[in-house]
Design a protein around this motif. Structure first.
Motif, PDB file in Angstrom:
ATOM      1  N   ILE A  74      35.365 -23.914  45.839  1.00  7.29           N
ATOM      2  CA  ILE A  74      36.293 -22.802  46.063  1.00  7.29           C
ATOM      3  C   ILE A  74      36.715 -22.823  47.525  1.00  7.29           C
ATOM      4  N   TRP A  75      37.976 -22.536  47.790  1.00  9.50           N
ATOM      5  CA  TRP A  75      38.438 -22.376  49.158  1.00  9.50           C
ATOM      6  C   TRP A  75      38.370 -20.905  49.544  1.00  9.50           C
ATOM      7  N   SER A  76      38.032 -20.670  50.785  1.00 10.61           N
ATOM      8  CA  SER A  76      38.041 -19.310  51.312  1.00 10.61           C
ATOM      9  C   SER A  76      39.394 -18.664  51.044  1.00 10.61           C
ATOM     10  N   GLY A  77      39.383 -17.452  50.502  1.00  7.97           N
ATOM     11  CA  GLY A  77      40.623 -16.744  50.213  1.00  7.97           C
ATOM     12  C   GLY A  77      41.124 -16.948  48.792  1.00  7.97           C
TER      13      GLY A  77
ATOM     14  N   PHE B 105      34.394 -17.570  51.883  1.00  5.63           N
ATOM     15  CA  PHE B 105      34.082 -18.812  52.588  1.00  5.63           C
ATOM     16  C   PHE B 105      34.366 -20.004  51.685  1.00  5.63           C
ATOM     17  N   ASP B 106      34.494 -21.170  52.281  1.00  2.00           N
ATOM     18  CA  ASP B 106      34.625 -22.390  51.494  1.00  2.00           C
ATOM     19  C   ASP B 106      33.277 -22.726  50.874  1.00  2.00           C
ATOM     20  N   VAL B 107      33.293 -23.073  49.597  1.00  2.00           N
ATOM     21  CA  VAL B 107      32.078 -23.555  48.953  1.00  2.00           C
ATOM     22  C   VAL B 107      32.313 -25.012  48.584  1.00  2.00           C
ATOM     23  N   THR B 108      31.422 -25.898  49.042  1.00  2.00           N
ATOM     24  CA  THR B 108      31.621 -27.331  48.851  1.00  2.00           C
ATOM     25  C   THR B 108      30.360 -27.961  48.289  1.00  2.00           C
ATOM     26  N   ALA B 109      30.549 -28.872  47.343  1.00  2.00           N
ATOM     27  CA  ALA B 109      29.409 -29.635  46.829  1.00  2.00           C
ATOM     28  C   ALA B 109      29.141 -30.783  47.784  1.00  2.00           C
ATOM     29  N   THR B 110      27.915 -30.858  48.335  1.00  2.00           N
ATOM     30  CA  THR B 110      27.629 -31.967  49.243  1.00  2.00           C
ATOM     31  C   THR B 110      26.937 -33.107  48.498  1.00  2.00           C
ATOM     32  N   THR B 111      26.433 -32.789  47.324  1.00  2.00           N
ATOM     33  CA  THR B 111      25.944 -33.844  46.434  1.00  2.00           C
ATOM     34  C   THR B 111      26.624 -33.590  45.094  1.00  2.00           C
ATOM     35  N   ASP B 112      26.453 -34.497  44.131  1.00  2.00           N
ATOM     36  CA  ASP B 112      26.902 -34.162  42.787  1.00  2.00           C
ATOM     37  C   ASP B 112      26.177 -32.894  42.381  1.00  2.00           C
ATOM     38  N   LEU B 113      26.890 -32.050  41.654  1.00  2.00           N
ATOM     39  CA  LEU B 113      26.394 -30.685  41.469  1.00  2.00           C
ATOM     40  C   LEU B 113      26.681 -30.194  40.054  1.00  2.00           C
TER      41      LEU B 113
ATOM     42  N   GLU C  29      37.106 -16.554  39.887  1.00  2.00           N
ATOM     43  CA  GLU C  29      37.004 -15.886  38.576  1.00  2.00           C
ATOM     44  C   GLU C  29      35.680 -16.144  37.872  1.00  2.00           C
ATOM     45  N   PHE C  30      34.694 -16.609  38.660  1.00  2.00           N
ATOM     46  CA  PHE C  30      33.374 -16.760  38.046  1.00  2.00           C
ATOM     47  C   PHE C  30      32.266 -16.502  39.061  1.00  2.00           C
ATOM     48  N   VAL C  31      31.091 -16.258  38.553  1.00  2.00           N
ATOM     49  CA  VAL C  31      29.882 -16.252  39.368  1.00  2.00           C
ATOM     50  C   VAL C  31      28.950 -17.258  38.706  1.00  2.00           C
ATOM     51  N   GLY C  32      27.860 -17.618  39.382  1.00  2.00           N
ATOM     52  CA  GLY C  32      26.984 -18.576  38.745  1.00  2.00           C
ATOM     53  C   GLY C  32      25.839 -18.960  39.639  1.00  2.00           C
ATOM     54  N   SER C  33      25.043 -19.914  39.175  1.00  2.00           N
ATOM     55  CA  SER C  33      23.984 -20.382  40.047  1.00  2.00           C
ATOM     56  C   SER C  33      23.897 -21.889  39.984  1.00  2.00           C
ATOM     57  N   VAL C  34      23.397 -22.453  41.051  1.00  2.00           N
ATOM     58  CA  VAL C  34      23.272 -23.902  41.152  1.00  2.00           C
ATOM     59  C   VAL C  34      22.146 -24.360  40.228  1.00  2.00           C
ATOM     60  N   VAL C  35      22.418 -25.373  39.430  1.00  2.00           N
ATOM     61  CA  VAL C  35      21.382 -25.922  38.555  1.00  2.00           C
ATOM     62  C   VAL C  35      20.771 -27.160  39.196  1.00  2.00           C
ATOM     63  N   THR C  36      21.615 -28.129  39.538  1.00  2.00           N
ATOM     64  CA  THR C  36      21.126 -29.292  40.285  1.00  2.00           C
ATOM     65  C   THR C  36      22.132 -29.616  41.378  1.00  2.00           C
ATOM     66  N   GLY C  37      21.635 -30.181  42.485  1.00  2.00           N
ATOM     67  CA  GLY C  37      22.512 -30.571  43.583  1.00  2.00           C
ATOM     68  C   GLY C  37      22.531 -29.530  44.684  1.00  2.00           C
ATOM     69  N   ILE C  38      23.343 -29.795  45.693  1.00  2.00           N
ATOM     70  CA  ILE C  38      23.399 -28.944  46.879  1.00  2.00           C
ATOM     71  C   ILE C  38      24.831 -28.562  47.171  1.00  2.00           C
ATOM     72  N   ALA C  39      25.052 -27.314  47.465  1.00  2.00           N
ATOM     73  CA  ALA C  39      26.374 -26.854  47.902  1.00  2.00           C
ATOM     74  C   ALA C  39      26.236 -26.156  49.240  1.00  2.00           C
ATOM     75  N   THR C  40      27.347 -26.075  49.963  1.00  2.00           N
ATOM     76  CA  THR C  40      27.316 -25.384  51.249  1.00  2.00           C
ATOM     77  C   THR C  40      28.420 -24.346  51.318  1.00  2.00           C
ATOM     78  N   LEU C  41      28.186 -23.337  52.138  1.00  2.00           N
ATOM     79  CA  LEU C  41      29.165 -22.292  52.444  1.00  2.00           C
ATOM     80  C   LEU C  41      29.611 -22.526  53.880  1.00  2.00           C
ATOM     81  N   THR C  42      30.889 -22.745  54.111  1.00  2.00           N
ATOM     82  CA  THR C  42      31.330 -22.994  55.483  1.00  2.00           C
ATOM     83  C   THR C  42      32.560 -22.179  55.860  1.00  2.00           C
ATOM     84  N   GLN C  43      32.702 -22.008  57.174  1.00  2.00           N
ATOM     85  CA  GLN C  43      33.888 -21.410  57.752  1.00  2.00           C
ATOM     86  C   GLN C  43      34.488 -22.408  58.713  1.00  2.00           C
TER      87      GLN C  43
END
Lengths: 245, 245
Positions: free
Chosen positions: A48-51, A98-106, A55-69
């Motif tokens: 997701i890009w900031s702004g 904030f931007d949410v980015t997958a840093t590994t496969d997710l 339309e969803f909420v959820g939780s990480v099952v496998t992999g790593i994501a980051t929140l950045t500005q």
DNA sequence: GACGCTCCTTGACCCAGATCAAGTTACAGG
DNA sequence: CCTGTAACTTGATCTGGGTCAAGGAGCGTC
């Protein structure tokens, strides 16, 4: 609402993940099952890009994501690290902050926002559980503010490694010949963005910690910790408390 | 749960303060009235020490309080600034995570924790409202992480002033001869602790902003802002969005 | 096995902000 | 009005980490 388990076992998820209070039981779980779905992301993909409308909420099952500005001139600051079981999304908020980015496969387990919010209204425990989780995140963010504002580069690196070690340890207790060992899930640049440093400084401080025997490196990403107390001392944390993340 | 007012008028509070969703109306309000009480603190007095058992929650009525962390060697980082209407306390948490200190004389409207939590369980809207507020705080903390990690000293000062201006403006729109003006509620040292700087650097940067005509000083604490857009530009904020606090 | 990646390390130099050290207000109390 | 103290400013100097630059190491592809 205190000591019962807060994890639910998705029918398909390989792991239990926390999204809803487990006490609210079968009825609620089955309703959750009906509205949940899975999404996969490739390493490097922005979720997701900031702004953006979210339309969803959820939780990480496998992999790593980051929140950045990011500032207009490109300065970047990571403001959150999402490991498996972490929740993403803000009930009641239309757009992402904030931007949410997958840093590994997710893989994420998602719920469409509207039905999730409806269920939240219908099931008081969910809001209370989310409040609890959000308070945890807030505490973690505030711990991080101390790190960003007042710690030295060396302390920042030591803090990051000990936090990742703690998170990993809580998932799958892993020790080789009595030595705690951790995989760094981030590149040097991502660590730098998290710690408010440059990637060169990150690299230099990791080398310094290695030279001083605080950590061992096996390849670039695999860290062995001979003495966790020594590492915590280097991190500048008072006693062994705090530092949730 | 969306657009209705979120402020309640205490019977004695001089201002409306947000603690509970107003839609939950008279019944709830009267119950709140029964359990609420007031506490006064002197400037400089510590309200709660980190790690202390905390037996109340509440909101600031008048005055300013701060949330701070301290390392053993004395390095301090402020992690939150509590202005009138801000909520203090963590339902569901027995102990305080940070030091809370009154920086001015302060009045708080408090609720004993147990009855407040009981009411929270009985009144779903309260948990939802608290969740909303906590999400706001989390966003603010994450904005602050960008400031601490990546902004220059000058940008930090400009950001702080614009945030205080925004908060003040939302309370009591105050303009003198077309010029926005703000009282800084913090000493230079407190600003330094908030911004991850030293007090000398804070002083120098304020002087520099004054010399460059971005702000005017009237005494040490009173700031006039001739051009708010100029200030926001100095703060490095993208457009005029973000920066809640 | 050589190419072309991306990721990482290391060195040389520089500068924003810290540190150390005087002053200068501002203001409360006698 | 004087005096003491806390808050603030300003200057001189130092330094941790940033910047610029040059490699090296791991690895997938042809």
């Amino acid at each position: 609402m205190q000591e019962h388990s807060v994890h639910v076992q998705c029918s398909e998820c390989p792991i239990r993940h926390r999204a809803v209070c487990a006490r609210c039981e079968t009825d609620e779980l089955s309703r959750l099952e009906q509205i949940k779905y899975y999404r996969s992301f490739q390493a490097g993909q922005t979720i997701i890009w900031s702004g953006d409308r979210m339309e969803f909420v959820g939780s990480v099952v496998t992999g790593i994501a980051t929140l950045t500005q990011t500032m207009e001139d490109g300065r970047r600051q990571m403001v959150g690290l999402l490991l498996p079981s972490d929740f993403v999304g803000r009930p009641g908020r239309p757009v992402a902050a904030f931007d949410v980015t997958a840093t590994t496969d997710l893989v994420m387990c998602c719920f469409r926002k509207k039905p999730f919010e409806d269920m939240m209204s219908a099931t008081p425990h969910i809001a209370q559980r989310l409040l609890e989780m959000t308070l945890d995140e807030l505490d973690a963010a505030r711990e991080w503010m101390l790190l960003l504002g007042r710690k030295t580069a060396r302390e920042k690196i030591a803090s990051l490694i000990s936090i990742i070690a703690r998170r990993e340890a809580s998932l799958h207790m892993r020790r080789a010949k009595g030595m705690l060992s951790v995989d760094l899930p981030l590149t040097r640049e991502e660590m730098a963005d998290y710690l408010g440093l440059t990637l060169e400084t990150v690299s230099r401080q990791i080398s310094a910690l290695k030279k001083d025997g605080v950590i061992n490196l096996e390849g670039n990403r695999h860290v062995q910790i001979p003495d966790i107390d020594r590492l915590l001392e280097e991190a500048g944390d008072d006693s062994d408390g705090g530092m949730l993340v």
